[in-house]
Design an enzyme around this catalytic site. Structure first.
Site, PDB file in Angstrom:
ATOM      1  N   GLU A   1       0.823  -1.211   0.000  1.00 23.89           N
ATOM      2  CA  GLU A   1       0.000   0.000   0.000  1.00 23.89           C
ATOM      3  C   GLU A   1       0.854   1.257   0.000  1.00 23.89           C
ATOM      4  O   GLU A   1       0.419   2.312  -0.468  1.00 23.89           O
ATOM      5  CB  GLU A   1      -0.945  -0.008   1.206  1.00 23.89           C
ATOM      6  CG  GLU A   1      -2.137   0.906   1.062  1.00 23.89           C
ATOM      7  CD  GLU A   1      -3.190   0.651   2.124  1.00 23.89           C
ATOM      8  OE1 GLU A   1      -4.217   0.031   1.803  1.00 23.89           O
ATOM      9  OE2 GLU A   1      -2.988   1.068   3.284  1.00 23.89           O
TER      10      GLU A   1
ATOM     11  N   HIS B   1       7.527 -26.521   1.186  1.00 22.07           N
ATOM     12  CA  HIS B   1       6.724 -27.601   0.615  1.00 22.07           C
ATOM     13  C   HIS B   1       5.587 -27.045  -0.241  1.00 22.07           C
ATOM     14  O   HIS B   1       4.619 -27.760  -0.521  1.00 22.07           O
ATOM     15  CB  HIS B   1       6.171 -28.482   1.734  1.00 22.07           C
ATOM     16  CG  HIS B   1       7.242 -29.157   2.533  1.00 22.07           C
ATOM     17  ND1 HIS B   1       7.678 -30.443   2.261  1.00 22.07           N
ATOM     18  CD2 HIS B   1       8.002 -28.714   3.566  1.00 22.07           C
ATOM     19  CE1 HIS B   1       8.649 -30.762   3.111  1.00 22.07           C
ATOM     20  NE2 HIS B   1       8.866 -29.738   3.913  1.00 22.07           N
TER      21      HIS B   1
ATOM     22  N   LYS C   1     -13.257   2.100  -2.645  1.00 21.07           N
ATOM     23  CA  LYS C   1     -14.212   2.423  -1.588  1.00 21.07           C
ATOM     24  C   LYS C   1     -15.348   3.291  -2.114  1.00 21.07           C
ATOM     25  O   LYS C   1     -16.502   3.123  -1.725  1.00 21.07           O
ATOM     26  CB  LYS C   1     -13.492   3.157  -0.447  1.00 21.07           C
ATOM     27  CG  LYS C   1     -12.558   2.297   0.377  1.00 21.07           C
ATOM     28  CD  LYS C   1     -11.915   3.138   1.470  1.00 21.07           C
ATOM     29  CE  LYS C   1     -10.957   2.330   2.308  1.00 21.07           C
ATOM     30  NZ  LYS C   1     -10.304   3.173   3.351  1.00 21.07           N
TER      31      LYS C   1
END
EC number: 5.3.1.9
Length: 460
Positions: free
Chosen positions: A290, A312, A428
């Site tokens: 960000e 893994h 937003k």
């Protein structure tokens, strides 16, 4: 004094496709400019996170409120999202018992703390059905007071608490962390006579872990927040130089920046070899992404991995996939606990298992870390190493401040403002328009007016 150690030799290994010292020398002036630019903004009062360790009043207010809640309640729900949640979760993950919330009260040393974070109704409903509201308080954390996800949780929980315990019971259970003067939540604090801790205007959400945002839940869980802040102050003091080989956070930012722009290493993996730092990895992802992802040509992508688990899974890609990654391996020199690996008699005849006998699990994890770093470099992948003596409040405070300062300096090196988030705000606005927020009609109309989807590309 025991302290964080940064080793960037693995980023200068020729076999790993690393940097040359001349690359670092050439960045000396830009690095100093990045340092000076940050310090100028700090002196001007624009950016305040590096000064939080010296804010004794905020630290004491957080500890006092946490102690008050701890005398009355058993559970604390932290209602926040992004930087209002990830920092506190990282601190508790690093410093509390791995199963803190499952321990009996006499072993916990503090409240059970929950971070519902997202606004997924299934998760939040399940949490509310699990905790005993009689024994539960909650902290609503949003600087603006208008964060939709957080305030939706607040309003749902408020309704339940008021219905069961009345207005006074609600006031006993609810505390706020928000802007000291502005915003809807500050107004609600006054209207409803709620206790509220201030989050200063110069503290952005993702840089707020050492403010009441992170200190309140940490203190409530029993973390020594004074030692946490002391460690952060020690690291900040080590970083008061614009010389790249004297300032560890500046060196880290410079090396990652150079590996990106000079070697195409645009994916930055943080891989701690300690489960306790798993949540800190998530916090780093927000911090780095960000802060730095501000235009199409700028924005190294952070990735959280955990050793040895991701050996893994994603290690295969790191090892033999595109040459676009640099891996920071984080070591904790002294694990919090240790277990010796026994060798049952029947297992001794199996060479594939017998060699483990007598070693400790900590030795196994450390061997995995060393081997992974060596294998990455041999295969042309640069690495960086960070070491903490042990996981304790002081060293975790150092690590938090180290990563925050490195992010701030990296913003200067990339020429971007590390302290805003315009891309997040765009999304937003569309969401708020769809939900009918006044003044956001144009965003709703723009979204609803988009060309219709091609039905041939939708399979049901």
């Amino acid at each position: 004094m025991e302290r964080l150690t940064l080793d960037v030799n693995g980023a200068f290994d020729p076999a790993a496709g690393g940097l040359a010292r001349a690359d670092l020398d050439a960045l000396a002036a830009p690095a100093r400019a990045a340092f000076d630019g940050f310090e100028a903004r700090r002196r001007a009062g624009e950016v305040g996170f590096a000064d939080l360790p010296a804010d004794a009043a905020a630290a004491e207010a957080s500890r006092a409120l946490a102690a008050e809640l701890g005398r009355r309640f058993e559970n604390l729900l932290v209602l926040g999202i992004g930087g209002s949640s990830l920092g506190g979760r990282a601190v508790l993950g690093a410093l509390c018992h791995p199963f803190h919330n499952l321990l009996p009260q006499d072993r916990r040393g503090g409240l059970r703390v929950f971070f519902p974070d997202n606004s997924d109704p299934a998760t939040f409903a399940a949490l509310l059905d699990t905790v005993d509201l009689e024994r539960t308080c909650f902290a609503t954390v949003t600087k603006s007071g208008g964060t939709a996800e957080t305030m939706s949780q607040h309003m749902v929980l408020r309704e339940r608490v008021v219905a069961r315990f009345g207005e006074e019971g609600y006031r006993e259970r609810c505390v706020l962390v928000t802007d000291p003067q502005r915003g809807v939540l500050r107004q609600i604090a006054a209207d409803e006579r709620l206790r509220a801790l201030p989050l200063g205007a110069s503290i952005g959400g993702r840089f707020s872990v050492l403010s009441p945002v992170g200190l309140l839940p940490a203190a409530a869980a029993g973390v020594d927040t004074a030692a946490l802040l002391a460690g952060a102050a020690e690291l900040e003091a080590r970083c008061r130089s614009g010389a790249v080989l004297e300032n560890p956070a500046l060196l880290y930012a410079a090396v990652l920046h150079l590996l990106d722009v000079r070697r195409g290493r645009r994916l930055h993996v943080l891989m701690p070899y300690a489960d306790a730092l798993r949540d800190l990895g998530d916090w780093f992802v927000q911090l780095w992404a960000e802060s730095l992802g501000k235009n199409p040509g700028t924005g190294p992508t952070p990735i959280r991995a955990v050793g040895a688990t991701d050996q893994h899974s994603s290690l295969q890609l790191m090892m033999e996939g595109p040459h676009d990654k640099v891996v920071t391996l984080v070591r904790v020199a002294e694990p919090r606990a240790e277990l010796t690996i026994p060798l049952p008699a029947g297992y001794a005849r199996h060479p594939d298992l017998a060699y483990l006998g007598g070693h400790t699990m900590g030795e196994l994890l450390e061997a995995e870390r060393r081997a992974t770093g060596a294998a990455l470099r041999k295969n042309g992948r640069p690495t960086i190493s960070i070491e903490l003596p042990r996981l304790e409040p002081r060293t975790v405070g150092q690590l938090l401040m180290f990563l925050e300062l490195a992010t701030a300096y990296a913003g200067g090196l990339y020429g971007v403002n590390a302290f805003d988030q315009p891309g997040v705000e765009a999304g937003k606005r569309y969401a708020q328009g769809l939900l009918g927020r006044p003044g956001y009609e144009k965003y709703r109309d723009e979204l609803l007016g988009a060309p219709a989807a091609d039905p041939a590309l939708v399979l049901g």
